[in-house]
Design an enzyme around this catalytic site. Structure first.
Site, PDB file in Angstrom:
ATOM      1  N   ILE A  59       0.941  -1.076   0.127  1.00  0.00           N
ATOM      2  CA  ILE A  59      -0.028  -0.150   0.034  1.00  0.00           C
ATOM      3  C   ILE A  59       1.212   1.252   0.138  1.00  0.00           C
ATOM      4  O   ILE A  59       2.167   1.233   0.611  1.00  0.00           O
ATOM      5  CB  ILE A  59      -1.001  -0.151   1.301  1.00  0.00           C
ATOM      6  CG1 ILE A  59      -0.280   0.123   2.530  1.00  0.00           C
ATOM      7  CG2 ILE A  59      -2.241  -1.094   0.970  1.00  0.00           C
ATOM      8  CD1 ILE A  59      -1.435   0.073   3.625  1.00  0.00           C
ATOM      9  N   GLU A  60       0.195   2.281  -0.528  1.00  0.00           N
ATOM     10  CA  GLU A  60       1.002   3.567  -0.710  1.00  0.00           C
ATOM     11  C   GLU A  60       1.731   4.327   0.435  1.00  0.00           C
ATOM     12  O   GLU A  60       2.497   5.063   0.280  1.00  0.00           O
ATOM     13  CB  GLU A  60       0.427   4.553  -1.567  1.00  0.00           C
ATOM     14  CG  GLU A  60      -0.949   5.259  -0.954  1.00  0.00           C
ATOM     15  CD  GLU A  60      -1.908   5.984  -1.650  1.00  0.00           C
ATOM     16  OE1 GLU A  60      -1.961   5.702  -2.875  1.00  0.00           O
ATOM     17  OE2 GLU A  60      -2.335   6.912  -1.232  1.00  0.00           O
ATOM     18  N   ILE A  61       1.120   3.885   1.691  1.00  0.00           N
ATOM     19  CA  ILE A  61       1.623   4.675   2.688  1.00  0.00           C
ATOM     20  C   ILE A  61       3.048   3.858   3.286  1.00  0.00           C
ATOM     21  O   ILE A  61       3.942   4.528   3.902  1.00  0.00           O
ATOM     22  CB  ILE A  61       0.655   4.712   3.686  1.00  0.00           C
ATOM     23  CG1 ILE A  61       0.990   5.661   5.002  1.00  0.00           C
ATOM     24  CG2 ILE A  61       0.729   3.155   4.803  1.00  0.00           C
ATOM     25  CD1 ILE A  61      -0.365   5.909   5.716  1.00  0.00           C
ATOM     26  N   GLY A  62       3.580   2.779   2.532  1.00  0.00           N
ATOM     27  CA  GLY A  62       4.688   2.296   3.151  1.00  0.00           C
ATOM     28  C   GLY A  62       4.746   0.826   3.566  1.00  0.00           C
ATOM     29  O   GLY A  62       5.489   0.620   4.314  1.00  0.00           O
TER      30      GLY A  62
END
Lengths: 279, 303, 303, 279
Positions: A59-62
């Site tokens: 996911i893009e948050i890491g």
């Protein structure tokens, strides 16, 4: 989905439920999934519960993760802190971009406000950029996910001409751009790009030469005409049009459990999507 | 130093301000102080604008936002001040300098690295790259000198002042975060002036127990503020969970200008600082949001 | 999988090989296996070559090294195989593709990021940039499209195979390090095939207790090897200290070709694997090098 | 160095000791120091013990630190694992490069094999690159430290014409390049570059216009002629040539303790440098 038990089909369900289940069926065991917020998250969650508890997701948050949240729980979003101690990796958005840019994402689900026949999307603005009629929230990380994942599947919860347009005025997320080889000419990897569009009505795929979206498979009880009437371009139909299998009892159970959990986590699901939720 | 003192001293009208936090450790306390101190014409940058930017837009603090989206992630729902400003110029016109999420992250990274630009493999063919933007905040194409391929590059961002809210810092300003770091490490180190607010002020010994968690060092930090619950209504791993109800209701409670003004009075202008804000929030809610302990992640640093 | 199996299966003659570790977690065990398996014409890259590269040069495994220095850091003293190869072509000529430390780090970073190049602010005016090098490993200048300034850029490195030695990994290959990470995270993720050796194989639960320590994930890893003391004679934080005496004496013990051949026989070709190597090292020394416990760095991950 | 006690000078010491002490005196309380391996490390260690226990230092392996190692100890190198739990920050070389590239290092000490009159250094090769007479170990991170620190002080433990050359064939670390404004023209920050060269004999500084190194200060009992005879270019002398204060008793005590600790950590110090070490 092998056993007799599971094959028992459900007869009452909404198009939204069919969309999520259809999406969840596109996943393979070895996929490295880019797991975007909202409808995409629900589709992947369903696949995890049904078939692939150890699916690899980014996911893009890491975050990188390969199992269900324990204790089983629907995160309220991709930034729910419950995700952190359930992760195999926590980094930052730059780390996640590296995964995308190295071409390691095999499949991404995204949702959008509007799409065109070449799979380009707009989540920025309706009207002109500087004097908009409606300003939309903006694309977030979808631009890169759409640009760099090997396969991108777009989920649209409403199948109308307003949502499915011939060409878009503003492109937030690149699909096949102007069709044909224009995406490759722009420098994107030849093995990347939109794979399908899934709506409550159908699954569209992209012509291997023109890169125009065509009707590939119908959801149960939907006619070709219904799809064509609600699509903003002259939609072509596959030579061998497929019929999608209805949701099994098991699929619908998991889908509704997921939707219930989502509602508890503040997801707004429209009344017409959740008609059968309390049954 | 109090948050009021820090914002008064280090944030000047017209400056470019970085506000850190990606859905975790968002400096709401600092933003509310900017509103109370009537800061104006700030140019705000942040990977994901969210309801923080919506409030700063509605209060007239900014006329230029640089971000990848601005919405209420709960629902999801629209953010009305943002829409009012762009669609109708209320309270005034603002420039929305649209970035993609990873584009702005890489711009912060370039600022962090002290290099003028950095390549990115996306953006080509989108309207984001084509739409006119302020010089220095627009991506462009160069030819790779090694492979010959056309390569998109984004410019560095080096804001005038940066503000982050972290789990802990020592009194000198060595600041640590864990969980989702978002763009904090890159963004904050790219800034010329730095304000750190922290849930806890700890002894420097605690910092040295896991030095990998440090995201900015004291020699760069201008102000350190002890500000418990400074990130509410978003989460702070190890301290409190996201206030789902508060966030969800925000869109409903700010839909009309009148509603927005009431909201602003209740939570921001009607209180003097974070402690008074917490009184409005109420002890019961605070107790409910408080995180359960989950202390882990120790490793052997022996030698 | 044993180290022998992994090197046999995944390292082919002529390939570009990344060997991780910056004075900590250096994959000596893997390098010694390359020597025993008579790997040839490997193109080796590593930020700091050190005695690891010296051994691989002396044993004839490599004909091309890409690094920023090659010496014995203890003393400091020269490394003789390196000097013999370059000055006299013994055992054969090698190419030394000189990089600066930060240049090679940024090349690994570009490889990690999947971008073709990245700017760096050094190198201009040095002979490192001017000296002819293989295409794709030489820095060059481009004009910054934003500021107009001449900017030095370095190319990405994406080695065929990478090897790191870490504190712990789970059986699937999720690998974690702490202390000095060096170029490991960037270098290893830039590689096409990946071998991980670890001091400990742990349950995946342990990995998830501090996910920030993960430097490569299992979906990219081809082989995981449980290899205690795989980094001797360098340190492994939390496991063992640097073997100062062994390192210091290395230069003296390898000064002539005869001495070098004795050394190689004693420590590498005369043993079959790491366990036999440890027998030569001896229990007493092992006991002495073992790190004292210093377990710390836990934080609250509660929510 | 205020008290009477400390001002008592030492009369017997080596040039190497004078070099280290001279170097340690260049440090100011607020400096952000780049702390390189070997002689530079010793000079900074001496300054920490004498004056600035809370000096901020950065090392290339990815450490930031502002106090002495506890319990007090000389690390065997910049990669000694004892450093990790004594750090305010541990990252990687890319993080450290960011500190350099942002121009935050106010002072760096470096040592080298040979230097020229414009402060360029060579640690790569003697003879041609491809057919060398002697191959040196290579520069490591000195290239960037020399390129990007605001002030760079070079330590040379041997003052001979072989070490101090007019111009170098190979430049590993950039100084003022061809002198005058050539460093600025190359794109380096105008406020960066070599500040001094310290040897057992003297301190050289750089002419503000030509950027050529000149003799700025003599170590005690050293003559101008001795320096000129051992320097490979026609060395100019400052109008007001300074005389360096001899080591104080306290300075020499700390210096010798540091050298002893270094020897225990495998540093090779030449016999002529440690003549008085056991006294």
């Amino acid at each position: 989905m092998g056993s007799e038990e599971e094959k028992k089909y459900c007869t009452e369900y909404t198009g939204y439920e069919m969309m999520l289940i259809s999406a969840s069926r596109q996943i393979k065991a070895n996929d490295i999934i880019f797991n975007a917020f909202h409808w995409p998250y629900l589709a992947v969650h369903i696949a995890r519960l049904l078939h692939f508890p150890n699916l690899y997701t980014v996911i893009e948050i890491g975050n990188i993760q390969d199992q269900l949240i324990k204790p089983t729980r629907m995160p309220y979003s991709i930034s729910d802190p419950v995700i952190v101690p359930n992760s195999l990796f926590i980094g930052d958005s730059v780390d996640v971009l590296s995964v995308l840019q190295r071409g390691e994402i095999t499949l991404a689900f995204l949702s959008t406000s509007m799409i065109d026949k070449y799979g380009n999307c707009n989540t920025t603005v309706i009207g002109s950029y500087d004097k908009p009629i409606y300003r939309l929230p903006g694309g977030g990380g979808a631009t890169e996910i759409a640009a760099l994942s090997k396969k991108v599947i777009w989920l649209l919860d409403e199948h109308t001409k307003r949502k499915f347009q011939d060409r878009l005025q503003y492109i937030t997320d690149p699909g096949y751009l102007d069709g044909y080889d224009s995406r490759i000419k722009a420098g994107y990897p030849p093995d990347s790009g939109p794979e399908a569009i899934i709506s409550p009505l159908c699954i569209m795929r992209f012509d291997s030469k023109t890169k125009e979206a065509y009707l590939d498979a119908l959801h149960p009880n939907i006619s070709i005409e219904e799809v064509k009437e609600n699509t903003g371009w002259d939609l072509k139909v596959a030579k061998e049009l497929k019929q999608i299998e209805p949701p099994t009892i098991r699929e619908i159970e998991v889908c509704r459990k997921t939707m219930k959990d989502a509602i508890e986590q503040c997801y707004i699901l429209k009344p017409e999507w959740i008609t059968y939720l309390e049954k | 130093m109090t948050m009021k003192d820090a914002i008064r001293k280090f944030v000047n009208d017209g400056e470019m301000v970085f506000l850190g936090g990606f859905a975790h450790g968002i400096p709401f306390s600092a933003a509310h102080e900017m509103i109370r101190l009537k800061k104006r014409k700030l140019k705000l940058c942040k990977a994901s604008g969210g309801i923080l930017f919506d409030q700063l837009i509605g209060a007239g603090v900014t006329n230029h936002i640089i971000t990848s989206h601005c919405w209420n992630g709960f629902g999801p729902q629209p953010t009305w001040n943002y829409k009012r400003a762009i669609e109708k110029g209320i309270p005034h016109k603002i420039i929305y300098n649209e970035q993609s999420l990873f584009m702005i992250n890489m711009s912060f990274f370039a600022g962090y690295m002290g290099i003028p630009f950095v390549p990115i493999r996306s953006l080509v063919g989108t309207s984001i790259i084509e739409h006119p933007k302020e010089v220095g905040l627009k991506a462009t194409m160069v030819k790779c000198p090694f492979t010959g391929e056309n390569t998109c590059v984004v410019p560095a961002i080096n804001p005038d002042v940066g503000i982050i809210h972290v789990q802990r810092a020592d009194s000198e300003g060595n600041a640590q975060m864990w969980g989702f770091i978002g763009e904090n490490k890159y963004g904050i180190n790219a800034c010329k002036k730095i304000i750190v607010s922290a849930e806890e002020i700890v002894d420097r010994k605690v910092i040295m127990e896991s030095p990998e968690r440090t995201i900015v060092n004291s020699y760069k930090v201008d102000a350190v503020i002890h500000e418990p619950w400074g990130g509410h209504p978003y989460s702070m791993q190890g301290f409190y969970y996201t206030d789902l109800k508060y966030n969800f209701n925000y869109t409903k409670e700010t839909k009309t200008i009148e509603d927005w003004e009431d909201w602003l009075e209740k939570w921001v202008t009607g209180v003097n600082d974070r402690q008074e804000y917490l009184k409005v929030l109420g002890e019961k809610r605070i107790k409910k949001l408080k995180a359960k302990n989950m202390i882990q992640g120790a490793v052997d640093y022996g030698f």
